[in-house]
Design a protein around this motif. Structure first.
Motif, PDB file in Angstrom:
ATOM      1  N   THR A 180       0.836  -1.202   0.000  1.00 31.49           N
ATOM      2  CA  THR A 180       0.000   0.000   0.000  1.00 31.49           C
ATOM      3  C   THR A 180       0.872   1.254   0.000  1.00 31.49           C
TER       4      THR A 180
ATOM      5  N   LYS B 297       0.706   4.009  -2.878  1.00 29.04           N
ATOM      6  CA  LYS B 297       0.253   5.375  -2.567  1.00 29.04           C
ATOM      7  C   LYS B 297       1.303   6.383  -3.030  1.00 29.04           C
TER       8      LYS B 297
ATOM      9  N   ARG C  93       0.635   9.227  -5.951  1.00 26.82           N
ATOM     10  CA  ARG C  93       0.899  10.648  -5.694  1.00 26.82           C
ATOM     11  C   ARG C  93       1.797  11.216  -6.781  1.00 26.82           C
TER      12      ARG C  93
ATOM     13  N   HIS D 150      -4.151  10.015  -3.374  1.00 30.71           N
ATOM     14  CA  HIS D 150      -3.709   8.733  -2.823  1.00 30.71           C
ATOM     15  C   HIS D 150      -4.884   7.909  -2.333  1.00 30.71           C
ATOM     16  N   HIS D 151      -6.071   8.505  -2.276  1.00 26.12           N
ATOM     17  CA  HIS D 151      -7.254   7.742  -1.862  1.00 26.12           C
ATOM     18  C   HIS D 151      -7.676   6.704  -2.898  1.00 26.12           C
TER      19      HIS D 151
ATOM     20  N   LYS E  19      -6.112   1.783  -1.513  1.00 24.23           N
ATOM     21  CA  LYS E  19      -6.457   1.504  -0.118  1.00 24.23           C
ATOM     22  C   LYS E  19      -5.905   0.162   0.310  1.00 24.23           C
TER      23      LYS E  19
ATOM     24  N   GLN F  23      -3.011   2.008   6.822  1.00 27.60           N
ATOM     25  CA  GLN F  23      -3.259   2.689   5.553  1.00 27.60           C
ATOM     26  C   GLN F  23      -1.985   3.422   5.126  1.00 27.60           C
ATOM     27  N   SER F  24      -0.872   2.767   5.307  1.00 27.57           N
ATOM     28  CA  SER F  24       0.452   3.267   4.959  1.00 27.57           C
ATOM     29  C   SER F  24       0.896   4.481   5.778  1.00 27.57           C
TER      30      SER F  24
END
Lengths: 768, 550
Positions: free
Chosen positions: A306, A310, A314, A320-321, A324, A535-536
């Motif tokens: 993740t 992410k 980016r 980044h959403h 997940k 979530q990272s």
């Protein structure tokens, strides 16, 4: 760019294709449909049409017709083939005919219950009728429980709640039990081994209570693809079941690729990291806006992938959403949001543990990447099923890790594609499990002479008399009554239960709860100074307070993650029985299994270099259980004329083989039994193979193995000699990488010795 | 010996064979499907390659598939386990889980190489462990030493020397095939239970009963059709396996108070007993109990269902005295158990009373031993409980029937009367009782609550001047009291239009509490309300000022 184009591109990519060991194409299958069954209520038909359903798939139509005709059914369907209609339609249909009717839905997890509620409520609203649908579980507030009991037409719960919260209080659920017409057991393949044996007994209790109130519900079971769904369903509900596996749902073309990361260091045989390869592939899919799911085998791996994805998204200048993580330990609300995001397409890539293997509705995705073999054929197909929309082509890529089993599977794709999925086992008449539920059943309604519970009336009576001797029951005239001031269900857990969980609090944000972790896993994941990824987002653990079940975390930004090492120890506490035979001695007794996290490594993101380490100071955790073990003579190596390492390989290999055959002998799931080989066991200092039970205290498998010693060894022998492989494979002793070159030979020698067949020259042992 | 029996015996000889509950969870808060998703199953823990040990079974697959593991129901049995533990501790014994814990921290020495003995020397202990695990209730054995008198001989048992019929006077209702034991006592109406004569309960007025129960359905309560009920059960954990082995019903009949204690001599006495009770309930209109709404009645309902006997509980009214008692005495006594109410309110002092938590065991022992002597204690305990219900009903009614301020002796209790009226919105009564209270009491923190209720009562009845006077009185005694300040500020803002006074009150309250520290200060919301009001008043003042200037 769409999936088909991506697949074409991959096919043309020679660097990529060089690492493939298999490109398997599953042809598309058109839908096979049938009209709504005649018996279906017009309101229901109208509601379905409103939701865009104009006809049913063949399996749905068949299942519904069978259920309406009063048969017990078991529907086997792959992911996303519309199985919920198979039970919702007959149930709702009945409620429209008789507003008093009740149905009970059992799901193995709360997440699935929630999912189901939403689906059901949607259909009910369309029909504009009042059908009370409620979940009843540990989260149901006390104030709402009364309403559920009196007005719940459909009660959605889980086996644990049924066992400890509903059945022992059946008199306040009188409305439910008097009018119960359907019981739905979803994900029935999930109930294997000990868990399944417990469920079967809970079902016995349920049926007994229903009979008391004069109802005789029909069962509707759903299963993923396993070898023996009908058998499992019939064993659990103990009645003939109509199998429905005539899947009419369409699928698009599916490409199943086996990918082995390239070797980067030829001398050491080190391959490129599967995590990195998976991330790379997922990244390219992200850039093409293709919705995908990445499975990884541990929670930590999920977070690492993740994090990489992410970062990548980016850099593409997107939110980044879109990426997940999904795993146990996230809070329920967070997970519901991710599931919704996937269905609505707001989440493009989800990285998950096998948490998403179960039937939670996340819609169909385009691509599935598996970072490592899922461990069983059935699980792998389940995960692969997450990819595949109805009309478009989809892609599944299995990326092998360097684990021996992965390397075996990747080298032998036919092993995977040509074998049927594993079969599941349950043993409702396991004496210990049955006896514990018999106690609960006696608590619920006194037993009357001649009544039977799983066994014939005489045997049932004998166990009841045994409980009388133990002063839990009392027999008066022809009835056995519960005769203790306790509540037996609270002492029996259907699962290997963890004693609660540890919550993770953010100290920089007023102690907000950011996640949770089960008690046993806490010492290896949230020890002091661990980097906890959620979530990272990185947190460092300031303190782990096991007593209060809290871990205190603070957000940090570092470029490494941490990984703990654990030492597992096995110790014999007590020997119940032992018997010397031939040159070996077999025993069964009480064991203590301890595991102690000792140290952690700091591993740099990106390069995966080891950049430091630290110690973990936590108490060891202990499980007491029962085991069965075989002690070989101290001088085994001398007798065989080989060195100790070779004996070790043989022990390891034989332990694997015994673990493979043991579940068949005692009727349990492979995960219910564990094996360990020791070249020098503590205290006796002899080469020893231990088989022990995963359940604290055990449920009697060890004793059975002890008594079936001979049969067990014979089964292992034929497994070893019948297996066509030369030096070992996952079907017998494990692959060569795992057990070494001498594993299979050594195992055969050891087992012959144990059977008193003398030391056999391995050259003479030929596969038959 | 049958096959099954052999198997079971084999089990008995294996202390390790438990029902999976061997390591007992401290409290079943949550069940997770896969705790093995713990260290030993994660792929990084296969580090056992030390010297000559092989790590087998490399645990590759971290299972993660049961995320919101379902939570089991609130463990009704929790209390029960705790109870059992206490009991065992008091005897210097251990529960299975304690034994387990101790074993974990302090394991027995590893066995030697020379071990082999066919019969276990510790066989007896194993048997006990086994009983511990399988029967769940090791208490049986240990209880006896506490409550049980002398062991009786086999002969005595067979002769029924100490059977209920021979120990406690009463009669069998029904016949040998189907019956139960009834212990009946008729008490004259002048029989005293504490400070009250039982007969005085007949004078209880329905309005006081309905008032103290906060239940208008009891407006036509008639003590002559009431039945006073209490049960002794085989446990507190609830569920269908708990039974009421002793059910007492008391009622007024033929110029006496009659108490019928129905007791089961064994499980098969339940059905005839329930039939008897169902008939008796049919003749009455109201149940009177102590905590019966949440305990006795649900349990009775379950028993009737289990025996398939119709029970007209829905048409019975129910006076549960525990709620009334809490309203009157919770603040003063904290502990509102019947025992404490007896001591503190009714001046009843029990001697040698059987502790409630031992009662189930005493009955179980009786079933085994057929020695009813220890039951005498249980029966008199139960008798006292029911007589106290009558006393309490009467006493509450008497206190409420007295002129305002004269019924209850304690200030807290008098205030409780005002409070109950206030909660029921009987504002006229609040004024009467509140004024009587203030006449009697001058300086007490209790006045604050009384004045507050009085102030609001006047306000609800729109007696503005009385209301204003009350708030001012309250402020005098308790400067800057937030409620009074707020109410008075409102009063001045909207009624007297004395904006300056209203503003002053808000400011005073704000400054008064700003200087205080911690919890004594105003709640954030209250402070905000004052500030908000102050702003508005100042705006109005400005506007008015402008108008004046004009």
């Amino acid at each position: 760019m769409n999936v088909a184009q991506t697949i074409d591109k991959l096919r043309a990519d020679s660097d990529f294709c060089r690492n493939l060991t298999k490109w398997h194409t599953i042809p598309p299958r058109p839908a096979r449909c049938a009209a709504f069954p005649e018996a279906l209520h017009p309101k229901l038909k109208a509601a379905l049409r409103k939701r865009g359903v104009t006809e049913l798939y063949t399996h749905q139509a068949e299942a519904i017709a069978a259920t309406l005709a009063g048969e017990h059914t078991c529907v086997v369907t792959p992911t996303a083939s519309g199985k919920t209609l198979c039970y919702n339609l007959p149930v709702l249909n009945r409620m429209l005919e008789n507003p008093q009717a009740r149905a009970l839905y059992l799901f193995p997890t709360k997440a699935l219950s929630q999912d189901q509620m939403n689906e059901l409520k949607g259909t009910i609203e369309e029909m504009e009728v009042k059908i009370g649908t409620y979940t009843f579980d540990g989260d149901t507030p006390a104030s709402a429980r009364k309403a559920v009991r009196s007005a719940g037409n459909i009660v959605v719960t889980n086996p644990d709640m049924l066992h400890a919260g509903i059945l022992p209080h059946h008199t306040i659920w009188i409305r439910l039990f008097e009018n119960l017409e359907y019981v739905v057991i979803d994900e029935i393949h999930h109930y294997r081994g000990v868990f399944g044996s417990h469920l079967a007994n809970v079902v016995r209790r349920l049926k007994r209570i229903c009979a008391f109130y004069g109802s005789h519900p029909k069962f509707i079971c759903c299963s993923a693809t396993i070898a023996n769904p009908q058998e499992i369903a019939e064993r659990i509900i103990e009645a003939p079941v109509r199998l429905i596996d005539n899947n009419g749902a369409p699928t698009g073309e599916k490409h199943f690729l086996f990918y082995n990361p390239p070797v980067v260091n030829r001398e050491l045989g080190i391959r490129k990291s599967s995590v990195k390869e998976a991330s790379r592939l997922a990244k390219s899919l992200l850039s093409r806006n293709i919705q995908s799911i990445v499975f990884a085998r541990s929670r930590l791996r999920v977070e690492i992938i993740t994090t990489y994805l992410k970062d990548a998204v980016r850099k593409m200048g997107k939110s980044h959403h879109l990426v997940k993580g999904y795993r146990g330990g996230y809070l329920p609300t967070e997970r519901r949001e991710i599931e919704r995001g996937l269905r609505e397409g707001k989440v493009l890539t989800v990285v998950s543990t096998n948490a998403l293997e179960l039937g939670i509705d996340i819609g169909a995705l385009d691509v599935c990447i598996m970072t490592g073999y899922a461990g069983s054929i059935a699980s792998t197909w389940q995960q692969a099923g997450r990819a595949g929309r109805r009309n478009t082509v989809s892609l599944v890529v299995l990326i092998a890790t360097s684990a021996p089993i992965d390397q075996y599977i990747i080298a032998h794709p036919e092993y995977f594609f040509e074998q049927p999925p594993e079969s599941a086992t349950v043993d409702p008449n396991n004496l210990i499990i049955l006896t514990s539920h018999l106690k609960c059943a006696a608590f619920e309604i006194p037993f009357v002479e001649g009544e039977s519970f799983g066994l014939d009336p005489t045997s049932t009576g004998e166990i009841l008399d045994y409980l009388v001797d133990n002063r839990v029951l009392r027999k008066v005239r022809n009835k056995w009554h519960w005769s203790a001031d306790t509540y037996p269900a609270s002492d029996i857990s259907l699962r290997t239960a963890a004693p609660g969980n540890v919550v993770i609090l953010d100290t920089s944000d007023n102690g907000r709860v950011i996640g949770e972790i089960d008690f046993f896993a806490a010492p290896t994941e949230v020890y002091q100074n661990a980097i906890y990824l959620h979530q990272s987002v990185q947190y460092t653990i300031e303190e782990l307070d096991l007593e209060d079940r809290k871990a205190y975390a603070r957000p940090v930004e570092v470029d490494y993650y941490t990984d703990a090492e654990t030492k597992v120890d096995l110790r014999v506490l007590d020997v119940f029985e032992s018997k010397p035979e031939n040159d070996v001695e077999r025993c069964c007794g009480e064991l203590s299994v301890t595991w102690l996290p000792t140290m952690y490594k700091k591993i740099k993101f990106g390069s995966h270099e080891n950049v430091g380490s630290g110690e973990i100071h936590l108490p060891e955790q202990t499980m007491h259980t029962t085991g069965y073990w075989i002690e070989f003579p101290e001088d085994t190596a001398e007798r065989f004329g080989v060195n100790k390492e070779e004996v070790g390989e043989g022990l390891n290999a034989l332990a694997s083989a015994l673990k493979q055959v043991a579940p068949v002998q005692v009727l349990c799931d492979p995960s219910d039994i564990r094996a360990q080989a020791m070249l020098r066991a503590p205290a006796t200092e002899t080469p020893t193979i231990f088989l022990y039970e995963s359940y604290p205290g055990g449920v009697g498998f060890s004793e059975k193995l002890f008594h079936h010693h001979q049969r067990l060894l014979e089964a292992a022998t034929s497994l070893l000699s019948d297996c066509p492989c030369a030096e070992g494979c996952p079907s017998c002793v494990g692959s060569v990488l795992e057990t070494g070159l001498h594993g299979k030979d050594g195992a055969l020698k050891l087992v012959k010795m144990a059977l008193g067949q003398g030391v056999v020259d391995p050259a003479k042992v030929e596969p038959t | 010996m049958s096959e099954m029996k052999k198997k079971l015996d084999a089990l008995l000889n294996m202390p390790g064979m438990s029902t999976g509950a061997r390591i007992k969870k401290p409290a079943p808060e949550s069940i997770d499907d896969d705790p093995l998703d713990g260290p030993e199953y994660s792929e990084r823990s296969a580090h056992l390659n030390e010297n000559d040990e092989w790590a087998m079974d490399p645990p590759l697959y971290e299972s993660d598939d049961d995320l919101d593991a379902p939570t089991p129901p609130p463990a009704a049995a929790k209390a029960d386990v705790a109870k059992l533990r206490d009991l065992l501790q008091s005897k210097g014994l251990k529960t299975g889980s304690e034994w387990q814990q101790e074993r974990a921290t302090n394991p027995p020495p590893p066995r030697r190489k020379t071990r082999r003995s066919e019969t276990s020397p510790s066989g007896v202990n194993r048997l006990r462990d086994m009983t511990d695990l399988l029967s769940v209730s090791p208490a049986h054995d240990f209880e006896q030493s506490f409550s049980a008198p002398p062991l009786i001989t086999q002969e005595e048992r067979e002769d029924g020397t100490f059977e209920l019929e021979n120990v406690i006077p009463g009669e069998v209702i029904g016949d040998d095939e189907c019956g139960f034991y009834l212990i009946r006592h008729d008490y004259p109406l002048d029989h005293r239970q504490g400070i009250v004569e039982l007969g005085s309960a007949l004078q209880s007025k329905s309005k006081h009963i309905a008032f103290s129960a906060c239940d208008p359905a009891l407006d036509d309560f008639d003590p002559r059709t009431a039945v006073f009920v209490d049960t002794e059960t085989t446990g507190l954990s609830g569920g269908t396996g708990t039974i009421a082995f002793l059910i007492g019903v008391g009622y007024f009949i033929d110029g006496a108070f009659r108490l019928d204690q129905c007791i089961m001599r064994d499980f098969d006495d339940e059905e005839p007993m329930l039939h008897y009770l169902a008939e008796l309930f049919d003749k009455h209109e109201t149940l009177v109990s102590y905590n019966g709404k949440s305990f006795d009645l649900p349990l009775l309902r379950t028993r009737f269902i289990q025996n398939r006997i119709p029970f007209r509980d829905s048409s019975l009214k129910h006076l549960d005295l525990v709620h009334a008692a809490r309203r009157f005495w919770k603040q003063r006594l904290k502990d509102c158990s019947l025992g404490n109410i007896e001591r503190e309110i009714l001046s009843i002092h029990r001697e040698g009373d059987v502790p409630s938590h031992l009662i189930p065991q005493i009955w179980f022992n009786y079933l085994e031993q057929r020695d009813a002597r220890p039951l005498e204690g249980v029966i008199s305990h139960h008798e006292m409980d029911i007589l106290s219900l009558v006393s309490l009903t009467s006493w509450m009614s008497q206190c409420l029937d007295a002129p305002p301020g004269q019924g209850f002796a304690h200030l807290e209790d008098k205030l409780a009367v005002v409070r109950i009226h206030y909660k029921q919105k009987n504002y006229d009564e609040v004024m009467v009782h509140g004024r009587a209270f203030l006449d009697e009491v001058d300086e007490s923190p209790l006045c604050r609550e009384c004045l507050e209720m009085l102030g609001f009562a006047y306000k609800r009845r729109e007696q503005w001047e009385d209301s204003q006077a009350t708030w001012e009185k309250l402020l005098e005694a308790f400067p800057a009291d937030p409620v009074a300040s707020h109410e008075l500020a409102k009063h001045h803002e909207h009624r007297t239009r004395d904006l300056a006074a209203a503003a002053r009150l808000c400011k005073e309250a704000l400054t008064h509490y700003a200087t205080r520290e911690g919890s004594a200060g105003l709640e954030r919301n209250e402070a905000r309300a004052f500030r908000h009001r102050l702003e508005r008043i100042e705006k109005k003042l400005k506007k008015r000022g402008g108008e004046l200037e004009f």
